[in-house]
Design a protein around this motif. Structure first.
Motif, short mmCIF file in Angstrom:
data_model
loop_
_atom_site.label_atom_id
_atom_site.label_comp_id
_atom_site.label_asym_id
_atom_site.label_seq_id
_atom_site.Cartn_x
_atom_site.Cartn_y
_atom_site.Cartn_z
N GLU A 82 -7.05 16.54 2.75
CA GLU A 82 -6.46 15.51 3.61
C GLU A 82 -7.49 14.44 3.96
OE1 GLU A 82 -3.82 13.23 5.37
OE2 GLU A 82 -3.33 15.02 4.19
N LEU A 83 -8.74 14.83 4.23
CA LEU A 83 -9.78 13.85 4.51
C LEU A 83 -10.03 12.97 3.28
CD1 LEU A 83 -12.36 15.93 6.59
CD2 LEU A 83 -10.85 14.11 7.41
N CYS A 84 -10.02 13.58 2.09
CA CYS A 84 -10.18 12.81 0.85
C CYS A 84 -9.03 11.82 0.69
CB CYS A 84 -10.20 13.75 -0.36
SG CYS A 84 -11.68 14.75 -0.52
N ARG A 85 -7.83 12.28 0.97
CA ARG A 85 -6.65 11.44 0.84
C ARG A 85 -6.78 10.21 1.74
NH1 ARG A 85 -3.57 15.42 1.08
NH2 ARG A 85 -3.33 15.72 -1.15
N ARG A 86 -7.23 10.42 2.96
CA ARG A 86 -7.39 9.30 3.89
C ARG A 86 -8.49 8.34 3.43
NH1 ARG A 86 -7.51 12.69 9.47
NH2 ARG A 86 -5.45 13.62 9.29
N ARG A 87 -9.60 8.90 2.97
CA ARG A 87 -10.73 8.07 2.53
C ARG A 87 -10.34 7.21 1.33
NH1 ARG A 87 -16.09 7.97 3.47
NH2 ARG A 87 -15.94 9.83 4.76
N CYS A 88 -9.51 7.74 0.46
CA CYS A 88 -9.16 7.05 -0.79
C CYS A 88 -7.73 6.51 -0.75
CB CYS A 88 -9.34 8.00 -1.97
SG CYS A 88 -11.03 8.58 -2.17
N ALA A 89 -7.28 6.10 0.43
CA ALA A 89 -5.87 5.72 0.60
C ALA A 89 -5.57 4.27 0.22
CB ALA A 89 -5.44 5.97 2.04
N ASP A 90 -6.59 3.45 0.00
CA ASP A 90 -6.28 2.06 -0.33
C ASP A 90 -5.58 1.99 -1.69
OD1 ASP A 90 -8.30 1.18 -2.55
OD2 ASP A 90 -9.48 2.32 -1.10
N GLU A 91 -4.97 0.88 -1.96
CA GLU A 91 -4.09 0.74 -3.12
C GLU A 91 -4.81 1.03 -4.44
OE1 GLU A 91 -1.54 -2.85 -5.04
OE2 GLU A 91 -1.43 -2.60 -2.87
N VAL A 92 -6.03 0.55 -4.59
CA VAL A 92 -6.76 0.74 -5.85
C VAL A 92 -7.10 2.21 -6.05
CG1 VAL A 92 -8.87 0.19 -7.10
CG2 VAL A 92 -7.68 -1.60 -5.84
N ARG A 93 -7.71 2.83 -5.04
CA ARG A 93 -8.13 4.23 -5.20
C ARG A 93 -6.94 5.18 -5.26
NH1 ARG A 93 -11.95 2.22 -1.69
NH2 ARG A 93 -13.96 1.89 -2.65
N ALA A 94 -5.85 4.83 -4.62
CA ALA A 94 -4.67 5.69 -4.65
C ALA A 94 -4.18 5.88 -6.08
CB ALA A 94 -3.57 5.10 -3.78
N GLU A 95 -4.41 4.89 -6.94
CA GLU A 95 -4.01 4.99 -8.34
C GLU A 95 -5.09 5.65 -9.19
OE1 GLU A 95 -2.82 1.20 -9.80
OE2 GLU A 95 -1.30 0.92 -8.25
N THR A 96 -6.31 5.72 -8.69
CA THR A 96 -7.44 6.23 -9.46
C THR A 96 -7.75 7.68 -9.12
OG1 THR A 96 -8.38 4.01 -9.36
CG2 THR A 96 -9.87 5.75 -10.01
N VAL A 97 -7.37 8.15 -7.95
CA VAL A 97 -7.76 9.49 -7.46
C VAL A 97 -6.57 10.43 -7.44
CG1 VAL A 97 -8.67 10.76 -5.48
CG2 VAL A 97 -9.65 8.54 -6.07
N LEU A 98 -6.78 11.62 -8.00
CA LEU A 98 -5.78 12.69 -7.98
C LEU A 98 -6.39 13.88 -7.25
CD1 LEU A 98 -3.12 13.99 -9.01
CD2 LEU A 98 -4.35 14.59 -11.10
N LEU A 99 -5.69 14.40 -6.25
CA LEU A 99 -6.20 15.52 -5.47
C LEU A 99 -5.31 16.73 -5.67
CD1 LEU A 99 -6.90 13.54 -2.19
CD2 LEU A 99 -8.58 14.31 -3.86
N ARG A 100 -5.95 17.91 -5.76
CA ARG A 100 -5.17 19.14 -5.91
C ARG A 100 -5.97 20.33 -5.39
NH1 ARG A 100 -4.71 19.63 -12.36
NH2 ARG A 100 -2.67 18.92 -11.73
N SER A 101 -5.25 21.37 -5.04
CA SER A 101 -5.90 22.61 -4.60
C SER A 101 -6.47 23.32 -5.81
CB SER A 101 -4.87 23.50 -3.89
OG SER A 101 -5.48 24.68 -3.46
N GLY A 102 -7.67 23.85 -5.66
CA GLY A 102 -8.30 24.58 -6.76
C GLY A 102 -9.73 24.94 -6.42
N THR A 103 -10.35 25.65 -7.34
CA THR A 103 -11.75 26.06 -7.19
C THR A 103 -12.47 25.82 -8.50
OG1 THR A 103 -11.38 28.33 -7.94
CG2 THR A 103 -11.07 27.89 -5.56
#
Length: 198
Positions: A82-103
């Protein structure tokens, strides 16, 4: 585990709840220089896909997203994602960053789907480093590289043993060195870079 140990684990080891969110704020400040250093060492290309293992609050994830085509962050902590999602929430990064649960040992990614793997202060949390290195080798394309950094005092093995473990998993040309992050409280960091053979 002692009460203090439980608090530290909830804040930093396996962040969750309010303590996990507070730990994320601390990590964003204390690890920022190392996160950016690892991204710099990796020399990311504009067409590359990057996997960030244990991105914490997302400082390195954000730095990687400024240079690469696609950045995938995996973390078992809902609070950190969730912190990553907020940090990368702008329009450009939202298209560049994919977040998922994992190890590190269970990324959920396809074979040979990434060009670079990055991780900062996470390797000491890997329950099975052999399985983790094997998994990260599997998801890298031939010629891909891995760059890791960890607090020297928290590493369960020496940096030379860590390099040997990476090579046992199939990585080649493993190099290690130490680096002193800035700041009066920063401890010395061990860094490792290795490649998947072409």
């Amino acid at each position: 585990m002692s009460s203090l140990g439980q608090v530290l684990d909830r804040a930093f080891g396996h962040p969750r709840g309010p303590l996990g969110r507070l730990g994320g704020v601390v990590m964003a400040r204390s690890n920022a220089a190392t996160e950016r250093k690892v991204v710099s060492v990796a020399k990311l290309g504009v067409e590359e896909t990057v996997l960030v293992v244990g991105p914490g609050p997302g400082v390195g994830l954000e730095a990687a997203a400024e240079r690469a085509r696609l950045v995938i962050g995996i973390d078992p902590s809902h609070e950190m994602l969730e912190l990553c999602r907020r940090r990368c929430a702008d329009e450009v990064r939202a298209e560049t960053v994919l977040l998922r649960s994992g190890t590190a040992a269970r990324t959920g990614l396809d074979d040979e789907s990434t060009d670079v793997v990055l991780s900062v202060n996470n390797v000491h949390l890997w329950e099975d480093r052999s399985a983790a290195f094997s998994e990260l080798h599997r998801v890298l394309r031939p010629g891909g590289r891995i760059v890791l950094s960890g607090h020297e005092k928290w590493l369960p093995v020496s940096r030379h043993d860590l390099a040997a473990e990476a090579e046992t998993a199939g990585f080649t040309d493993a190099q290690t060195w130490t680096w002193q992050p800035p700041g009066p409280l920063a401890g010395r960091a061990v860094q490792l870079r290795a490649w998947r053979a072409r």
